[in-house]
Motif scaffolding. Structure first.
Motif, PDB file in Angstrom:
ATOM      1  N   VAL A 203       4.082  10.972  65.249  1.00 36.61           N
ATOM      2  CA  VAL A 203       4.728  11.436  66.480  1.00 36.61           C
ATOM      3  C   VAL A 203       5.295  10.222  67.222  1.00 36.61           C
ATOM      4  N   THR A 204       6.329  10.464  68.018  1.00 35.14           N
ATOM      5  CA  THR A 204       7.034   9.372  68.709  1.00 35.14           C
ATOM      6  C   THR A 204       6.852   9.506  70.208  1.00 35.14           C
ATOM      7  N   TYR A 205       6.436   8.409  70.837  1.00 34.01           N
ATOM      8  CA  TYR A 205       6.229   8.403  72.285  1.00 34.01           C
ATOM      9  C   TYR A 205       6.834   7.137  72.899  1.00 34.01           C
ATOM     10  N   CYS A 206       7.149   7.237  74.173  1.00 27.68           N
ATOM     11  CA  CYS A 206       7.638   6.088  74.931  1.00 27.68           C
ATOM     12  C   CYS A 206       6.563   5.673  75.938  1.00 27.68           C
ATOM     13  N   VAL A 207       6.155   4.421  75.867  1.00 31.60           N
ATOM     14  CA  VAL A 207       5.225   3.861  76.841  1.00 31.60           C
ATOM     15  C   VAL A 207       6.045   3.068  77.855  1.00 31.60           C
ATOM     16  N   SER A 208       5.906   3.394  79.125  1.00 29.23           N
ATOM     17  CA  SER A 208       6.744   2.790  80.167  1.00 29.23           C
ATOM     18  C   SER A 208       5.908   2.131  81.245  1.00 29.23           C
ATOM     19  N   ILE A 209       6.420   1.021  81.752  1.00 28.76           N
ATOM     20  CA  ILE A 209       5.878   0.366  82.940  1.00 28.76           C
ATOM     21  C   ILE A 209       6.974   0.373  83.997  1.00 28.76           C
ATOM     22  N   LYS A 210       6.675   0.939  85.156  1.00 26.97           N
ATOM     23  CA  LYS A 210       7.675   1.080  86.213  1.00 26.97           C
ATOM     24  C   LYS A 210       7.039   0.782  87.574  1.00 26.97           C
ATOM     25  N   GLY A 211       7.889   0.777  88.615  1.00 25.78           N
ATOM     26  CA  GLY A 211       7.389   0.698  89.985  1.00 25.78           C
ATOM     27  C   GLY A 211       7.139  -0.691  90.512  1.00 25.78           C
ATOM     28  N   LEU A 212       7.502  -1.731  89.746  1.00 24.03           N
ATOM     29  CA  LEU A 212       7.322  -3.099  90.228  1.00 24.03           C
ATOM     30  C   LEU A 212       8.433  -3.476  91.204  1.00 24.03           C
ATOM     31  N   LYS A 213       8.167  -4.429  92.062  1.00 27.43           N
ATOM     32  CA  LYS A 213       9.153  -4.821  93.079  1.00 27.43           C
ATOM     33  C   LYS A 213      10.259  -5.698  92.518  1.00 27.43           C
ATOM     34  N   ASP A 238      -3.021  -4.532  72.882  1.00 27.38           N
ATOM     35  CA  ASP A 238      -4.217  -3.690  72.874  1.00 27.38           C
ATOM     36  C   ASP A 238      -4.025  -2.466  71.978  1.00 27.38           C
ATOM     37  N   LEU A 239      -2.896  -1.765  72.136  1.00 30.15           N
ATOM     38  CA  LEU A 239      -2.670  -0.539  71.370  1.00 30.15           C
ATOM     39  C   LEU A 239      -2.617  -0.813  69.875  1.00 30.15           C
ATOM     40  N   THR A 240      -1.896  -1.865  69.477  1.00 30.76           N
ATOM     41  CA  THR A 240      -1.755  -2.149  68.051  1.00 30.76           C
ATOM     42  C   THR A 240      -3.035  -2.734  67.447  1.00 30.76           C
ATOM     43  N   ASP A 273      -4.370  10.791  67.314  1.00 31.06           N
ATOM     44  CA  ASP A 273      -4.723   9.674  68.200  1.00 31.06           C
ATOM     45  C   ASP A 273      -4.157   9.828  69.613  1.00 31.06           C
ATOM     46  N   LEU A 274      -3.418  10.920  69.847  1.00 35.91           N
ATOM     47  CA  LEU A 274      -2.744  11.052  71.143  1.00 35.91           C
ATOM     48  C   LEU A 274      -3.730  11.016  72.301  1.00 35.91           C
ATOM     49  N   GLY A 275      -4.827  11.729  72.196  1.00 37.25           N
ATOM     50  CA  GLY A 275      -5.786  11.780  73.291  1.00 37.25           C
ATOM     51  C   GLY A 275      -6.362  10.418  73.621  1.00 37.25           C
ATOM     52  N   LYS A 276      -6.772   9.669  72.586  1.00 34.53           N
ATOM     53  CA  LYS A 276      -7.358   8.351  72.814  1.00 34.53           C
ATOM     54  C   LYS A 276      -6.321   7.357  73.341  1.00 34.53           C
ATOM     55  N   ILE A 277      -5.092   7.430  72.811  1.00 33.38           N
ATOM     56  CA  ILE A 277      -4.036   6.520  73.281  1.00 33.38           C
ATOM     57  C   ILE A 277      -3.676   6.841  74.733  1.00 33.38           C
ATOM     58  N   THR A 278      -3.629   8.128  75.069  1.00 32.90           N
ATOM     59  CA  THR A 278      -3.343   8.505  76.454  1.00 32.90           C
ATOM     60  C   THR A 278      -4.427   7.978  77.387  1.00 32.90           C
ATOM     61  N   GLU A 279      -5.685   8.088  76.966  1.00 35.79           N
ATOM     62  CA  GLU A 279      -6.785   7.546  77.772  1.00 35.79           C
ATOM     63  C   GLU A 279      -6.639   6.038  77.955  1.00 35.79           C
ATOM     64  N   ARG A 280      -6.208   5.337  76.893  1.00 32.70           N
ATOM     65  CA  ARG A 280      -6.052   3.891  76.972  1.00 32.70           C
ATOM     66  C   ARG A 280      -4.882   3.540  77.924  1.00 32.70           C
ATOM     67  N   ILE A 281      -3.822   4.331  77.889  1.00 30.72           N
ATOM     68  CA  ILE A 281      -2.695   4.106  78.807  1.00 30.72           C
ATOM     69  C   ILE A 281      -3.158   4.291  80.249  1.00 30.72           C
ATOM     70  N   GLU A 282      -3.934   5.320  80.495  1.00 27.86           N
ATOM     71  CA  GLU A 282      -4.454   5.566  81.842  1.00 27.86           C
ATOM     72  C   GLU A 282      -5.350   4.413  82.302  1.00 27.86           C
ATOM     73  N   VAL A 301       1.966   3.072  84.811  1.00 28.85           N
ATOM     74  CA  VAL A 301       2.086   3.021  83.352  1.00 28.85           C
ATOM     75  C   VAL A 301       1.979   4.454  82.853  1.00 28.85           C
ATOM     76  N   SER A 302       2.907   4.861  81.997  1.00 26.77           N
ATOM     77  CA  SER A 302       2.925   6.256  81.555  1.00 26.77           C
ATOM     78  C   SER A 302       3.303   6.347  80.084  1.00 26.77           C
ATOM     79  N   ILE A 303       3.020   7.502  79.510  1.00 20.49           N
ATOM     80  CA  ILE A 303       3.389   7.774  78.124  1.00 20.49           C
ATOM     81  C   ILE A 303       4.076   9.130  78.071  1.00 20.49           C
ATOM     82  N   GLU A 304       5.175   9.202  77.345  1.00 26.00           N
ATOM     83  CA  GLU A 304       5.983  10.429  77.333  1.00 26.00           C
ATOM     84  C   GLU A 304       6.512  10.660  75.922  1.00 26.00           C
ATOM     85  N   LYS A 305       6.463  11.914  75.470  1.00 26.84           N
ATOM     86  CA  LYS A 305       6.929  12.251  74.125  1.00 26.84           C
ATOM     87  C   LYS A 305       8.435  12.081  74.016  1.00 26.84           C
TER      88      LYS A 305
END
Length: 496
Positions: A203-213, A238-240, A273-282, A301-305
């Motif tokens: 499955v393909t997901y986008c991990v994003s970091i946003k909201g910085l000044k 960490d993820l890899t 692995d989606l559940g564990k990866i989502t927990e790690r992103i959180e 930090v977020s993850i989106e399909k």
């Protein structure tokens, strides 16, 4: 106080600022604004030169009684950093800026304002258009590509100038007189990509970091703000390391001279692995919120399909080198000045990361007020690139502006500020690239200072300029021009 734009543009400086805000002028896209400046000069029968780099030099004779005063070079740059909020429908190649007033501040709408350095252009045009401001002979030079390479200033032919006094209007703090700045260079590290293919069940997901000044990579580098590219490196490592996770793309930031506010990676993994990866992103979201709670409380930090059919991913070796690059390329303050309290001496900013079919580019801006330290930092960047088997290129090298304690024009501005306001102006140095250093190298004996109004959050969509400060600084500027006749006459008599 000005309550609306119609009232504001009754002031000559803001009239011209509004006019140039209608013209796209991102770095590298300056032809339209350059041509506008040429037409402005021609319409007023002023001598004008437009060179191959689109720099514009406009000359105006001294007013009555100032013919024996020394010629003054007025300098700024016509280009601006083009950043906008995500989802904003604005095309910097053709759309005018949408100006708005909030309180006593002038903003654009969801984009950078371009007060850096449109204020200099507006000051210059208001001065050139005036018939009642006393001044010496003027040589106004408005350069191109200052925000990216300083290519314009570097290309200017010094033979165009008679003046030995330079007033740069690219400072961003009213009540402060800038007399020294850092030199800089851009380092581009390119990692060749080897691709692999993974099974179609990923499955393909986008991990994003946003909201910085974000912010200016020189002015704001000491504020402890998060760099989205560096943070993404930590997260991907960490993820890899913990999951069977593959990387398809890495990107972050827009400019080498802006602290990156956003970054993202496209990753592929087993759906189990989606559940564990989502927990790690959180977990990383909370970690970064804790680390940056003062400087960047808005980080997320977020993850989106993502519906991406391709199974092509970076090879394991390439991915490891990419993550190592994100982690090892230096970033932030590298040294503080021992001579000027609170001044950053040296820094580097990993401002831009992009992926294409053949390579991943990591673009950094290195700054230092000490030439030898800048050279050391460049060599360090080369060594890191070599260890990771990356290509490296060095460009946009511009010189530092050394402090001159015997500067006459510094003394003039100090005296006129005391006369006008009854207090001392603060003399400062800045950890940013100012074109004064380039002109000082080109014109032997050039004496320079830099001034400007209060401008906030430059290089971000929150950029805004103080209206009262802009007017106050303008009045200080033209008052000092008026005082030049007496000041330099007195200086000559004192020397004799």
């Amino acid at each position: 106080m000005y309550n609306n734009l119609e009232e504001l543009i009754s002031h000559p400086v803001f009239y011209y600022f509004a006019e140039i805000s209608k013209i796209p002028r991102g770095s590298g896209n300056e032809k339209s604004i350059s041509d506008y400046l040429v037409r402005f000069a021609q319409d007023r029968d002023l001598d004008v030169v437009q060179d191959k780099s689109m720099n514009v030099i406009i000359k105006k004779a001294a007013t009555e009684g100032y013919s024996h005063s020394p010629t003054v070079i007025i300098q700024g740059h016509m280009d601006m950093v083009c950043e906008k909020n995500q989802g904003t429908n604005h095309d910097f190649e053709k759309d005018p800026l949408q100006l708005r007033i909030i309180g006593d501040m002038l903003y654009a709408t969801d984009t950078t304002l371009g007060a850096d350095n449109g204020i200099a252009v507006a000051y210059a045009l208001a001065l050139l258009d005036s018939n009642d401001i006393p001044h010496p002979a003027l040589e106004v030079v408005i350069t191109t590509e200052e925000e990216t390479t300083m290519k314009g200033a570097l290309a200017v032919d010094a033979a165009h100038f008679n003046g030995k006094i330079l007033i740069n209007i690219d400072s961003e703090e009213d009540g402060k007189l800038l007399v020294s700045s850092a030199g800089g260079v851009r380092v581009v590290q390119k990692l060749p990509i080897k691709w692999d293919n993974v099974s179609q069940d990923k499955v393909t997901y986008c991990v994003s970091i946003k909201g910085l000044k974000g912010g200016h990579s020189g002015i704001s580098i000491d504020k402890g703000r998060g760099n989205s590219n560096k943070l993404l490196g930590r997260l991907l490592h960490d993820l890899t390391s913990e999951f069977s996770c593959f990387i398809q793309q890495i990107s972050g930031g827009l400019k080498s001279n802006a602290i990156p506010r956003e970054a993202e990676a496209i990753i592929l993994f087993q759906s189990d692995d989606l559940g564990k990866i989502t927990e790690r992103i959180e977990l990383w979201d909370q970690t970064f919120k804790t680390e940056l709670q003062i400087s960047d409380p808005g980080i997320s930090v977020s993850i989106e399909k993502r519906e991406i059919a391709s199974s092509k991913v970076l090879s394991k070796v390439t991915a490891n080198k990419a993550i190592s690059s994100l982690l090892l390329i230096p970033d932030g303050v590298q040294g503080m000045s021992m001579g000027i309290e609170g001044l950053v001496e040296s820094s580097t900013n990993l401002g831009f990361v992009s992926t294409n079919e053949s390579e991943i580019a990591f673009v950094s801006e290195i700054r230092s007020s000490v030439k030898s330290v800048k050279s050391y930092m460049v060599n360090q960047a080369k060594l890191i690139a070599n260890l990771l088997e990356c290509e490296v290129t060095i460009d946009s090298d511009y010189p530092e502006w050394p402090y001159n304690p015997k500067s006459k024009v510094m003394k003039l501005f100090e005296e006129t500020y005391q006369e006008k306001y009854g207090k001392n102006i603060e003399v400062i140095a800045v950890h940013a690239g100012i074109e004064c250093g380039v002109f000082i190298e080109k014109i032997p004996g050039l004496d320079a200072v830099s001034i400007g109004p209060d401008i906030f959050h430059v290089h971000t969509p929150e950029e805004h300029v103080s209206i009262p400060s802009t007017i106050n600084n303008w009045e200080y500027f033209i008052y000092t021009l008026k005082r030049m006749k007496d000041f330099y006459g007195e200086q000559q008599l004192n020397e004799e």
